[in-house]
Write a protein that holds these residues in place. Structure first.
Motif, PDB file in Angstrom:
ATOM      1  N   MET A   1     120.486   6.755  -0.696  1.00 25.49           N
ATOM      2  CA  MET A   1     120.231   7.380  -1.981  1.00 25.49           C
ATOM      3  C   MET A   1     121.547   7.921  -2.546  1.00 25.49           C
ATOM      4  O   MET A   1     122.336   8.505  -1.826  1.00 25.49           O
ATOM      5  N   VAL A   2     121.749   7.739  -3.845  1.00 22.93           N
ATOM      6  CA  VAL A   2     122.946   8.239  -4.505  1.00 22.93           C
ATOM      7  C   VAL A   2     122.680   9.655  -5.003  1.00 22.93           C
ATOM      8  O   VAL A   2     121.686   9.913  -5.665  1.00 22.93           O
ATOM      9  N   ARG A   3     123.563  10.563  -4.642  1.00 25.56           N
ATOM     10  CA  ARG A   3     123.475  11.943  -5.119  1.00 25.56           C
ATOM     11  C   ARG A   3     124.489  12.131  -6.232  1.00 25.56           C
ATOM     12  O   ARG A   3     125.449  11.394  -6.339  1.00 25.56           O
ATOM     13  N   SER A   4     124.315  13.144  -7.057  1.00 21.36           N
ATOM     14  CA  SER A   4     125.207  13.350  -8.198  1.00 21.36           C
ATOM     15  C   SER A   4     126.658  13.523  -7.769  1.00 21.36           C
ATOM     16  O   SER A   4     127.558  13.191  -8.508  1.00 21.36           O
ATOM     17  N   ALA A   5     126.891  14.028  -6.577  1.00 27.10           N
ATOM     18  CA  ALA A   5     128.259  14.234  -6.112  1.00 27.10           C
ATOM     19  C   ALA A   5     128.910  12.947  -5.621  1.00 27.10           C
ATOM     20  O   ALA A   5     130.059  12.947  -5.233  1.00 27.10           O
ATOM     21  N   ASP A   6     128.156  11.848  -5.622  1.00 24.09           N
ATOM     22  CA  ASP A   6     128.669  10.618  -5.051  1.00 24.09           C
ATOM     23  C   ASP A   6     129.401   9.695  -6.020  1.00 24.09           C
ATOM     24  O   ASP A   6     130.115   8.799  -5.589  1.00 24.09           O
ATOM     25  N   VAL A   7     129.212   9.838  -7.335  1.00 27.96           N
ATOM     26  CA  VAL A   7     129.727   8.849  -8.275  1.00 27.96           C
ATOM     27  C   VAL A   7     130.804   9.437  -9.174  1.00 27.96           C
ATOM     28  O   VAL A   7     130.596  10.458  -9.830  1.00 27.96           O
ATOM     29  N   HIS A   8     131.949   8.774  -9.181  1.00 28.15           N
ATOM     30  CA  HIS A   8     133.057   9.120 -10.074  1.00 28.15           C
ATOM     31  C   HIS A   8     133.321   7.883 -10.922  1.00 28.15           C
ATOM     32  O   HIS A   8     133.714   6.848 -10.393  1.00 28.15           O
ATOM     33  N   LEU A   9     133.090   7.982 -12.216  1.00 24.39           N
ATOM     34  CA  LEU A   9     133.328   6.850 -13.102  1.00 24.39           C
ATOM     35  C   LEU A   9     134.779   6.851 -13.559  1.00 24.39           C
ATOM     36  O   LEU A   9     135.293   7.878 -13.989  1.00 24.39           O
ATOM     37  N   VAL A  10     135.419   5.679 -13.478  1.00 29.03           N
ATOM     38  CA  VAL A  10     136.793   5.515 -13.937  1.00 29.03           C
ATOM     39  C   VAL A  10     136.833   4.280 -14.811  1.00 29.03           C
ATOM     40  O   VAL A  10     136.361   3.212 -14.409  1.00 29.03           O
ATOM     41  N   GLY A  11     137.383   4.432 -16.013  1.00 31.99           N
ATOM     42  CA  GLY A  11     137.489   3.289 -16.901  1.00 31.99           C
ATOM     43  C   GLY A  11     138.831   3.275 -17.604  1.00 31.99           C
ATOM     44  O   GLY A  11     139.368   4.317 -17.970  1.00 31.99           O
ATOM     45  N   TRP A  12     139.355   2.072 -17.767  1.00 31.27           N
ATOM     46  CA  TRP A  12     140.624   1.883 -18.464  1.00 31.27           C
ATOM     47  C   TRP A  12     140.326   1.202 -19.794  1.00 31.27           C
ATOM     48  O   TRP A  12     139.519   0.273 -19.862  1.00 31.27           O
ATOM     49  N   SER A  13     140.941   1.682 -20.849  1.00 38.59           N
ATOM     50  CA  SER A  13     140.803   1.133 -22.185  1.00 38.59           C
ATOM     51  C   SER A  13     139.344   1.267 -22.655  1.00 38.59           C
ATOM     52  O   SER A  13     138.767   2.339 -22.562  1.00 38.59           O
ATOM     53  N   LEU A  14     138.755   0.184 -23.140  1.00 35.10           N
ATOM     54  CA  LEU A  14     137.379   0.273 -23.631  1.00 35.10           C
ATOM     55  C   LEU A  14     136.403   0.683 -22.538  1.00 35.10           C
ATOM     56  O   LEU A  14     135.386   1.320 -22.808  1.00 35.10           O
ATOM     57  N   ALA A  15     136.694   0.343 -21.302  1.00 34.14           N
ATOM     58  CA  ALA A  15     135.801   0.729 -20.201  1.00 34.14           C
ATOM     59  C   ALA A  15     135.723   2.255 -20.078  1.00 34.14           C
ATOM     60  O   ALA A  15     134.669   2.794 -19.734  1.00 34.14           O
ATOM     61  N   GLY A  16     136.822   2.957 -20.366  1.00 35.34           N
ATOM     62  CA  GLY A  16     136.794   4.420 -20.360  1.00 35.34           C
ATOM     63  C   GLY A  16     135.853   4.961 -21.418  1.00 35.34           C
ATOM     64  O   GLY A  16     135.093   5.913 -21.189  1.00 35.34           O
ATOM     65  N   ILE A  17     135.889   4.338 -22.594  1.00 31.68           N
ATOM     66  CA  ILE A  17     134.980   4.731 -23.670  1.00 31.68           C
ATOM     67  C   ILE A  17     133.535   4.450 -23.258  1.00 31.68           C
ATOM     68  O   ILE A  17     132.646   5.279 -23.456  1.00 31.68           O
ATOM     69  N   PHE A  18     133.301   3.296 -22.653  1.00 23.88           N
ATOM     70  CA  PHE A  18     131.946   2.957 -22.209  1.00 23.88           C
ATOM     71  C   PHE A  18     131.445   3.928 -21.142  1.00 23.88           C
ATOM     72  O   PHE A  18     130.261   4.275 -21.116  1.00 23.88           O
ATOM     73  N   CYS A  19     132.318   4.367 -20.243  1.00 21.50           N
ATOM     74  CA  CYS A  19     131.921   5.360 -19.231  1.00 21.50           C
ATOM     75  C   CYS A  19     131.466   6.647 -19.906  1.00 21.50           C
ATOM     76  O   CYS A  19     130.410   7.202 -19.556  1.00 21.50           O
ATOM     77  N   LEU A  20     132.247   7.125 -20.865  1.00 24.14           N
ATOM     78  CA  LEU A  20     131.888   8.351 -21.588  1.00 24.14           C
ATOM     79  C   LEU A  20     130.571   8.179 -22.342  1.00 24.14           C
ATOM     80  O   LEU A  20     129.703   9.057 -22.315  1.00 24.14           O
ATOM     81  N   LEU A  21     130.419   7.044 -23.015  1.00 17.34           N
ATOM     82  CA  LEU A  21     129.189   6.793 -23.771  1.00 17.34           C
ATOM     83  C   LEU A  21     127.974   6.684 -22.854  1.00 17.34           C
ATOM     84  O   LEU A  21     126.882   7.163 -23.199  1.00 17.34           O
ATOM     85  N   ALA A  22     128.136   6.067 -21.688  1.00 12.79           N
ATOM     86  CA  ALA A  22     127.018   5.930 -20.748  1.00 12.79           C
ATOM     87  C   ALA A  22     126.524   7.293 -20.287  1.00 12.79           C
ATOM     88  O   ALA A  22     125.313   7.558 -20.255  1.00 12.79           O
ATOM     89  N   VAL A  23     127.448   8.180 -19.931  1.00  9.98           N
ATOM     90  CA  VAL A  23     127.062   9.520 -19.487  1.00  9.98           C
ATOM     91  C   VAL A  23     126.417  10.286 -20.633  1.00  9.98           C
ATOM     92  O   VAL A  23     125.366  10.911 -20.471  1.00  9.98           O
TER      93      VAL A  23
END
Length: 156
Positions: A1-23
């Protein structure tokens, strides 16, 4: 099971924007993702400062802090996890001003750090100094080494 402390999103360029938008979209939709932190590297949010503009953002849609997708407005203020924003000092594709703009838009984040690192668009991630600058900052951010306040640019 994934806990909130387990995931760190990292994105470069548009992927960074997509990470922010997803959250932000998940929080706005009352279904938060199991994300502890977000790092956006070389992610131009204010494209008025970008000479080469991605088709998705050609109208500078995110400059006001929200993007409308399929009729749904996604506010970047919905990001509710610590955010690290890194801009390349010599980046002409995603200049510091375009990248730094997100700092004032993720107002729901408990911590926002803006850092600059040596290199251009790709060098900030893969350049010979990135290992000791960009990636060190990313490790510190993911480990929670920073205190928890909104901070201004730091450089190395």
């Amino acid at each position: 099971m994934v806990r909130s402390a387990d995931v760190h999103l990292v994105g470069w360029s548009l992927a960074g924007i997509f990470c922010l938008l997803a959250v932000a979209a998940a929080v706005d939709g009352r279904a938060p993702l199991p994300v502890r932190t977000v790092t956006a590297i070389g992610s131009p949010v204010d494209v008025s400062a970008v000479p080469l503009v991605a088709p998705l953002l050609r109208n500078n849609d995110l400059a006001d802090g929200r993007l409308v997708l399929s009729g749904r407005a996604i506010p970047l203020a919905g990001v509710n996890v610590p955010v690290l924003v890194v801009a390349g000092r010599d980046d002409v594709i995603a200049p510091q001003r375009a990248v730094r703009a997100v700092v004032d838009l993720v107002t729901g984040a408990p911590q926002v750090r803006f850092e600059t690192a040596p290199g251009g668009y790709l060098g900030v991630v893969t350049g010979r100094r990135a290992r000791h600058t960009t990636w060190t900052r990313l490790d510190d951010h993911s480990d929670g080494a920073a205190a928890g306040s909104r901070t201004e640019p730091g450089t190395t």
